[in-house]
Design an enzyme around this catalytic site. Structure first.
Site, PDB file in Angstrom:
ATOM      1  N   PRO A   9      -1.463  -5.068  -3.722  1.00 46.14           N
ATOM      2  CA  PRO A   9      -0.717  -6.146  -3.093  1.00 46.14           C
ATOM      3  C   PRO A   9       0.764  -5.839  -2.876  1.00 46.14           C
ATOM      4  O   PRO A   9       1.417  -5.229  -3.717  1.00 46.14           O
ATOM      5  CB  PRO A   9      -0.880  -7.331  -4.056  1.00 46.14           C
ATOM      6  CG  PRO A   9      -1.323  -6.744  -5.340  1.00 46.14           C
ATOM      7  CD  PRO A   9      -2.031  -5.471  -5.012  1.00 46.14           C
ATOM      8  N   ASN A  10       1.211  -6.229  -1.716  1.00 49.86           N
ATOM      9  CA  ASN A  10       2.608  -6.170  -1.283  1.00 49.86           C
ATOM     10  C   ASN A  10       3.114  -4.769  -0.946  1.00 49.86           C
ATOM     11  O   ASN A  10       4.249  -4.631  -0.504  1.00 49.86           O
ATOM     12  CB  ASN A  10       3.540  -6.838  -2.303  1.00 49.86           C
ATOM     13  CG  ASN A  10       3.222  -8.300  -2.453  1.00 49.86           C
ATOM     14  OD1 ASN A  10       3.085  -9.011  -1.463  1.00 49.86           O
ATOM     15  ND2 ASN A  10       3.070  -8.760  -3.676  1.00 49.86           N
ATOM     16  N   ARG A  17      10.360  -5.780   1.042  1.00 50.69           N
ATOM     17  CA  ARG A  17      10.319  -6.289  -0.330  1.00 50.69           C
ATOM     18  C   ARG A  17      11.251  -5.491  -1.234  1.00 50.69           C
ATOM     19  O   ARG A  17      11.104  -4.289  -1.389  1.00 50.69           O
ATOM     20  CB  ARG A  17       8.893  -6.192  -0.859  1.00 50.69           C
ATOM     21  CG  ARG A  17       8.778  -6.632  -2.289  1.00 50.69           C
ATOM     22  CD  ARG A  17       7.375  -6.417  -2.816  1.00 50.69           C
ATOM     23  NE  ARG A  17       7.360  -6.769  -4.226  1.00 50.69           N
ATOM     24  CZ  ARG A  17       6.745  -6.066  -5.140  1.00 50.69           C
ATOM     25  NH1 ARG A  17       6.078  -4.982  -4.813  1.00 50.69           N
ATOM     26  NH2 ARG A  17       6.787  -6.435  -6.403  1.00 50.69           N
ATOM     27  N   TYR A  22      12.397  -0.474  -4.051  1.00 48.28           N
ATOM     28  CA  TYR A  22      11.384   0.297  -3.339  1.00 48.28           C
ATOM     29  C   TYR A  22      11.910   1.074  -2.140  1.00 48.28           C
ATOM     30  O   TYR A  22      11.163   1.840  -1.529  1.00 48.28           O
ATOM     31  CB  TYR A  22      10.248  -0.624  -2.882  1.00 48.28           C
ATOM     32  CG  TYR A  22       9.573  -1.324  -4.038  1.00 48.28           C
ATOM     33  CD1 TYR A  22       8.702  -0.641  -4.878  1.00 48.28           C
ATOM     34  CD2 TYR A  22       9.828  -2.661  -4.310  1.00 48.28           C
ATOM     35  CE1 TYR A  22       8.097  -1.263  -5.948  1.00 48.28           C
ATOM     36  CE2 TYR A  22       9.216  -3.302  -5.381  1.00 48.28           C
ATOM     37  CZ  TYR A  22       8.360  -2.602  -6.189  1.00 48.28           C
ATOM     38  OH  TYR A  22       7.758  -3.221  -7.248  1.00 48.28           O
ATOM     39  N   ASN A  73      -2.238   2.941  -6.342  1.00 48.43           N
ATOM     40  CA  ASN A  73      -1.086   2.148  -6.753  1.00 48.43           C
ATOM     41  C   ASN A  73      -1.597   0.713  -6.785  1.00 48.43           C
ATOM     42  O   ASN A  73      -1.644   0.054  -5.752  1.00 48.43           O
ATOM     43  CB  ASN A  73       0.075   2.295  -5.765  1.00 48.43           C
ATOM     44  CG  ASN A  73       1.294   1.511  -6.204  1.00 48.43           C
ATOM     45  OD1 ASN A  73       1.194   0.611  -7.031  1.00 48.43           O
ATOM     46  ND2 ASN A  73       2.437   1.826  -5.628  1.00 48.43           N
ATOM     47  N   ALA A  76       0.848  -5.099  -8.450  1.00 46.57           N
ATOM     48  CA  ALA A  76       0.829  -6.176  -9.448  1.00 46.57           C
ATOM     49  C   ALA A  76      -0.468  -6.230 -10.239  1.00 46.57           C
ATOM     50  O   ALA A  76      -0.476  -6.666 -11.397  1.00 46.57           O
ATOM     51  CB  ALA A  76       1.085  -7.522  -8.775  1.00 46.57           C
ATOM     52  N   GLU A  97      -3.132   7.074 -11.337  1.00 50.54           N
ATOM     53  CA  GLU A  97      -2.332   5.857 -11.158  1.00 50.54           C
ATOM     54  C   GLU A  97      -0.936   6.268 -10.708  1.00 50.54           C
ATOM     55  O   GLU A  97      -0.324   7.145 -11.314  1.00 50.54           O
ATOM     56  CB  GLU A  97      -2.259   5.113 -12.491  1.00 50.54           C
ATOM     57  CG  GLU A  97      -1.358   3.905 -12.490  1.00 50.54           C
ATOM     58  CD  GLU A  97      -1.179   3.294 -13.886  1.00 50.54           C
ATOM     59  OE1 GLU A  97      -0.710   2.157 -13.957  1.00 50.54           O
ATOM     60  OE2 GLU A  97      -1.479   3.975 -14.899  1.00 50.54           O
ATOM     61  N   HIS A  99       2.988   4.770  -9.227  1.00 50.51           N
ATOM     62  CA  HIS A  99       3.910   3.666  -8.979  1.00 50.51           C
ATOM     63  C   HIS A  99       5.184   4.221  -8.355  1.00 50.51           C
ATOM     64  O   HIS A  99       5.710   5.243  -8.820  1.00 50.51           O
ATOM     65  CB  HIS A  99       4.259   2.941 -10.284  1.00 50.51           C
ATOM     66  CG  HIS A  99       3.067   2.329 -10.923  1.00 50.51           C
ATOM     67  ND1 HIS A  99       2.509   1.156 -10.465  1.00 50.51           N
ATOM     68  CD2 HIS A  99       2.284   2.748 -11.944  1.00 50.51           C
ATOM     69  CE1 HIS A  99       1.442   0.878 -11.200  1.00 50.51           C
ATOM     70  NE2 HIS A  99       1.293   1.837 -12.101  1.00 50.51           N
ATOM     71  N   ARG A 106      11.338  -1.844 -16.013  1.00 47.59           N
ATOM     72  CA  ARG A 106      11.551  -3.144 -15.380  1.00 47.59           C
ATOM     73  C   ARG A 106      11.177  -4.274 -16.343  1.00 47.59           C
ATOM     74  O   ARG A 106      11.389  -4.155 -17.538  1.00 47.59           O
ATOM     75  CB  ARG A 106      10.773  -3.182 -14.072  1.00 47.59           C
ATOM     76  CG  ARG A 106      11.301  -2.127 -13.090  1.00 47.59           C
ATOM     77  CD  ARG A 106      10.553  -2.068 -11.789  1.00 47.59           C
ATOM     78  NE  ARG A 106      10.608  -3.347 -11.097  1.00 47.59           N
ATOM     79  CZ  ARG A 106       9.726  -3.704 -10.168  1.00 47.59           C
ATOM     80  NH1 ARG A 106       8.755  -2.897  -9.824  1.00 47.59           N
ATOM     81  NH2 ARG A 106       9.840  -4.874  -9.574  1.00 47.59           N
TER      82      ARG A 106
END
Length: 143
Positions: A9-10, A17, A22, A73, A76, A97, A99, A106
Site C-alpha cells: 500500500p501507498n 507521499r 521517500y 516491500n 504498512a 523483504e 524497505h 522511525r
C-alpha cells in the site's frame, strides 16, 4: 531466473507521499530503475502493486511454481499482516523483504515486521537501490 517484485500500500504514491522520507521519484521511476539495472542479469523481472492485503496474498499464491524469487516491500502491511507471513511460508519461494526507508529508525510500531521471519534477508534504508540489492541477493543465493 524469474523474479516478482511486489509492492504494498501507498508505494504507488511515491513522489507525493512524504517526499522527505521517500524522495520525489515516482513508482514509475522505481519500475524503470529496476528494469534498467537488471538488464544484464539474464533474469525476467515482473512487477505487482496493490493497496489491498488480499490481492497481495492472491498474487503470492499465484506465484507458486512460476517464480524463482520474490522481492517484497509490504509497506504498512509489514507491521500488521500475518496473512503475508503465512503465504510466503506456504509457497516456499525465496523472498527478500525490502524497505525504501529504514523502518527501525522511525515510529516504534514500525520496528515490528511479521513477514521478516519468512524472508531470506531484509534490506532497508537504501532507497531504490535496495530493490537491486535484493534481486542480486536472490540471483547469487537462490538461482
Amino acid at each position: 531466473m524469474k523474479i516478482l517484485v511486489i509492492n504494498g500500500p501507498n508505494i504507488n504514491m511515491l513522489g507525493i507521499r512524504e517526499p522527505e522520507i521517500y524522495g520525489r521519484e515516482t513508482y514509475d521511476d522505481l519500475i524503470a530503475y529496476i528494469k534498467e539495472e537488471t538488464k544484464l542479469l539474464n533474469i525476467k523481472v515482473s512487477f505487482y502493486q496493490s493497496n489491498h492485503e488480499g490481492n497481495l496474498v492472491d498474487k503470492i499464491q499465484e506465484s507458486y511454481g512460476k517464480y524463482d524469487g520474490i522481492v517484497i516491500n509490504p509497506a504498512a502491511y509489514t507491521h500488521t499482516s500475518v496473512a503475508l507471513l503465512d503465504v510466503v511460508k506456504a509457497v516456499g519461494i525465496p523472498t527478500v523483504e525490502v524497505h525504501i526507508s529504514d523502518p527501525d529508525s522511525r515510529d516504534e510500531f514500525r520496528k515490528i515486521s511479521y513477514i521478516r521471519q519468512a524472508c531470506v534477508t531484509t534490506i532497508k534504508g537504501k532507497g531504490f537501490k535496495g530493490y537491486i540489492e535484493a534481486i542480486e541477493y536472490l540471483v547469487k543465493h537462490h538461482s
